[in-house]
Design a protein around this motif. Structure first.
Motif, short mmCIF file in Angstrom:
data_model
loop_
_atom_site.label_atom_id
_atom_site.label_comp_id
_atom_site.label_asym_id
_atom_site.label_seq_id
_atom_site.Cartn_x
_atom_site.Cartn_y
_atom_site.Cartn_z
N ALA A 183 -6.04 0.37 -3.50
CA ALA A 183 -6.37 -0.94 -2.93
C ALA A 183 -6.74 -0.79 -1.46
O ALA A 183 -6.18 0.03 -0.74
N VAL A 184 -7.69 -1.63 -1.02
CA VAL A 184 -8.13 -1.59 0.37
C VAL A 184 -8.61 -2.98 0.74
O VAL A 184 -8.88 -3.82 -0.12
N GLY A 185 -8.70 -3.25 2.04
CA GLY A 185 -9.24 -4.53 2.50
C GLY A 185 -8.17 -5.43 3.09
O GLY A 185 -6.97 -5.17 3.00
N GLY A 186 -8.64 -6.52 3.69
CA GLY A 186 -7.75 -7.42 4.40
C GLY A 186 -6.67 -8.04 3.53
O GLY A 186 -5.59 -8.35 4.02
N GLY A 187 -6.97 -8.22 2.25
CA GLY A 187 -5.98 -8.84 1.35
C GLY A 187 -4.76 -8.00 1.09
O GLY A 187 -3.76 -8.49 0.56
N ARG A 195 -3.78 3.43 6.03
CA ARG A 195 -4.82 2.77 6.81
C ARG A 195 -5.77 2.05 5.85
O ARG A 195 -6.34 2.66 4.95
N THR A 196 -5.91 0.75 6.04
CA THR A 196 -6.82 -0.03 5.20
C THR A 196 -7.91 -0.66 6.06
O THR A 196 -8.32 -1.79 5.84
N ALA A 198 -14.53 0.15 5.38
CA ALA A 198 -15.78 0.92 5.33
C ALA A 198 -16.05 1.68 6.61
O ALA A 198 -16.53 2.82 6.57
N SER A 199 -15.77 1.09 7.77
CA SER A 199 -16.05 1.79 9.03
C SER A 199 -15.24 3.08 9.13
O SER A 199 -15.72 4.08 9.68
N TYR A 200 -14.03 3.08 8.59
CA TYR A 200 -13.21 4.29 8.59
C TYR A 200 -13.80 5.33 7.64
O TYR A 200 -13.82 6.53 7.94
N GLY A 201 -14.31 4.86 6.49
CA GLY A 201 -14.94 5.78 5.54
C GLY A 201 -16.17 6.46 6.11
O GLY A 201 -16.37 7.66 5.92
N ILE A 222 -0.85 7.70 1.35
CA ILE A 222 -0.42 6.47 0.70
C ILE A 222 0.81 5.90 1.41
O ILE A 222 1.80 6.60 1.66
N ASP A 223 0.74 4.63 1.75
CA ASP A 223 1.85 3.94 2.42
C ASP A 223 2.89 3.46 1.41
O ASP A 223 4.08 3.67 1.58
N HIS A 224 2.44 2.80 0.35
CA HIS A 224 3.36 2.35 -0.68
C HIS A 224 2.60 2.11 -1.98
O HIS A 224 1.36 2.09 -2.00
N VAL A 225 3.34 1.95 -3.04
CA VAL A 225 2.77 1.75 -4.37
C VAL A 225 3.22 0.39 -4.89
O VAL A 225 4.40 0.03 -4.78
#
Length: 508
Positions: free
Chosen positions: A412-416, A439-440, A443-446, A466-469
């Motif tokens: 998962a990624v993004g502001g949500g 870190r989420t 795209a700029s990080y990618g 990974i921070d958490h699952v």
């Protein structure tokens, strides 16, 4: 928090080695990041903007804004960090249609991706002309509002004088690369979204169809996303003090594909789930997986392909609801939605507030809120919106599996992902575990990762652990199974009515 804590430690150590700059042009904002050679985020910056909606179903943006925001963010980051930039990464929303003259000057505003549904007639026409089965065989997917080709055709038909001045086709990432380097190139992943202009099996433009759909356009040479498009020109260096002439610029790609790179979702079996204004899924495959309801594209690296899908609105609904109910803090709304509980006290929402892209491809679909009573609260409505987006994700997961895609890992990624409730609901609804990286940024990080690989030959696989699952809850999942069946029944039950209302909206 982790980035703020380790920034000072790394800045002094990494300053002499420079940093990579990644900037992404999104639907509602442009975001930039300056990253040290070990993946540490040194600085971030953003600029908010809005799309233009000149007519119902038309969604556009001025490409000059992209360059203005890029240069503004780049100057801010470079000046504040005082670190030399060794490579530049670019990405942006897509597929978009930006037509320019031979010098790269836009001849009209850019037409955005699947949220713009103007080309329905052209989709039908081209499908009849080339044949749906033939398009599916060559492109891996059928024509829809997501495809760039019919929108080029729309300009040629409805704005012939404008089209007569057009010579080149850009998307946000390729336009930035052009303004920085003077080189006219496009990445394979973006090109494969210009259906039906691209042959997915041949990994090249399909010239016979391109001559029909986009007559007279000079289609750009194709590269892979991480290849060097060119180097910063003297003119671009003057526009961005501190960015040296000769600095390499990568070719870049569409934002969701860059987001997948940012969280390491790059191997077959990986699925990237992006929580944002819209929700987007990118599944990585080792061969094209043809689908009538999803979008097949080339991958960002040789030997990979993707099957992707996107909702027309998800996070946008929560923003709309926030404005409608007094602009409360999102944290307050999340707390109220948490208190509402599974099922939002008997509310069920269809999230088709801007029509729907995949897997339905129905630009005339509309949002529905079913079960409302006078006792329902703002928290119930907000919860119903989050659950509606989660049901939409499950619909996409089922479409992926129907196409034969294996799902071994979802990231998962993004502001949500910044609050735990929405991802938790999605895991409960889909039954899938989600990995949430440390870190989420997105795209700029990618793109900064791709730039670091170019500048330093850096192995970036360890940059973003990974921070958490997020693991599904069995009790909640059982309740959501029943609600999902109602969700799937609600669309066909209301489709005739919402289509009639959409027609009234268009006529108004």
């Amino acid at each position: 928090m982790a980035d703020r804590e380790d920034r000072a430690e790394h800045e002094e150590r990494d300053g002499h080695r420079g940093a990579t700059l990644g900037i992404d042009i999104g639907t509602s904002s442009t975001k930039g990041v300056l990253v040290g050679p070990d993946g540490t985020i040194l600085r971030t910056a953003s600029r908010e903007h809005a799309v233009d909606r000149p007519h119902p179903g038309h969604v556009e943006m001025d490409a000059q804004l992209w360059w203005a925001e890029f240069t503004g963010i780049a100057r801010e980051l470079i000046e504040s960090a005082q670190v030399p930039v060794t490579a530049v990464g670019v990405s942006g929303m897509g597929p978009c249609v930006l037509l320019t003259d031979e010098d790269g000057t836009p001849v009209r505003p850019a037409i955005l991706y699947g949220v713009d549904s103007r080309a329905e007639a052209e989709i039908e026409e081209l499908t009849t002309l080339f044949g749906e089965q033939e398009i599916l065989a060559r492109s891996g997917c059928v024509l829809s509002s997501q495809a760039a080709g019919p929108k080029v055709r729309w300009v040629a038909r409805h704005e012939p004088e404008t089209f007569a001045r057009a010579s080149r086709l850009f998307m946000p990432s390729s336009y930035l690369a052009f303004r920085l380097t003077g080189q006219y190139v496009l990445d394979h992943a973006s090109a494969s979204m210009a259906t039906p202009l691209y042959d997915t099996a041949a990994l090249d433009w399909h010239r016979p169809w391109a001559e029909v759909v986009a007559p007279g356009l000079e289609l750009p040479p194709l590269q892979w996303s991480g290849e060097v498009a060119g180097t910063v020109s003297a003119q671009a260096a003057r526009a961005i003090p501190g960015l040296a002439e000769g600095t390499p610029v990568i070719t870049g790609t569409v934002d969701a594909w860059a987001e997948a790179i940012s969280v390491g979702a790059t191997a077959p079996g990986d699925v990237m789930l992006m929580y944002g204004t819209t929700t987007f899924l990118v599944a990585i495959t080792d061969a094209p997986a043809p689908s009538r309801s999803m979008w097949v594209t080339s991958g960002t690296t040789p030997g990979t392909f993707t099957l992707s899908g996107g909702m027309a609105s998800s996070g946008a609904i929560t923003g709309w609801m926030r404005e409608l109910t007094g602009n409360a803090d999102f944290s307050t709304l999340v707390q109220e939605a948490e208190a509402s509980g599974v099922g939002a006290n008997g509310l069920l929402m269809l999230p088709y507030f801007a029509g729907e892209r995949s897997p339905m491809h129905d630009p005339s679909a509309r949002g529905v809120i079913a079960g409302l009573t006078l006792s329902h609260t703002r928290g119930d409505l907000y919860r119903a919106a989050l659950e509606a987006a989660a049901f939409g994700v499950r619909h996409h997961v089922e479409a992926l599996r129907e196409a034969g895609v294996r799902i071994e890992r979802m990231v998962a990624v993004g502001g949500g992902t910044q609050n735990e409730l929405w991802p938790r609901i999605v895991s409960d609804v889909t039954g899938l575990q989600q990995e949430v990286p440390r870190r989420t940024v997105g795209a700029s990080y990618g793109t900064s990762m791709l730039a670091a690989q170019v500048a330093h030959g850096t192995d970036t696989t360890s940059w973003n652990g990974i921070d958490h699952v997020c693991t599904p809850d069995a009790a909640a999942a059982a309740q959501y199974d029943e609600l999902y069946r109602l969700y799937r029944d609600l669309y066909p039950a209301t489709r005739e009515i919402t289509h009639a209302l959409a027609a009234r909206q268009h006529s108004a």
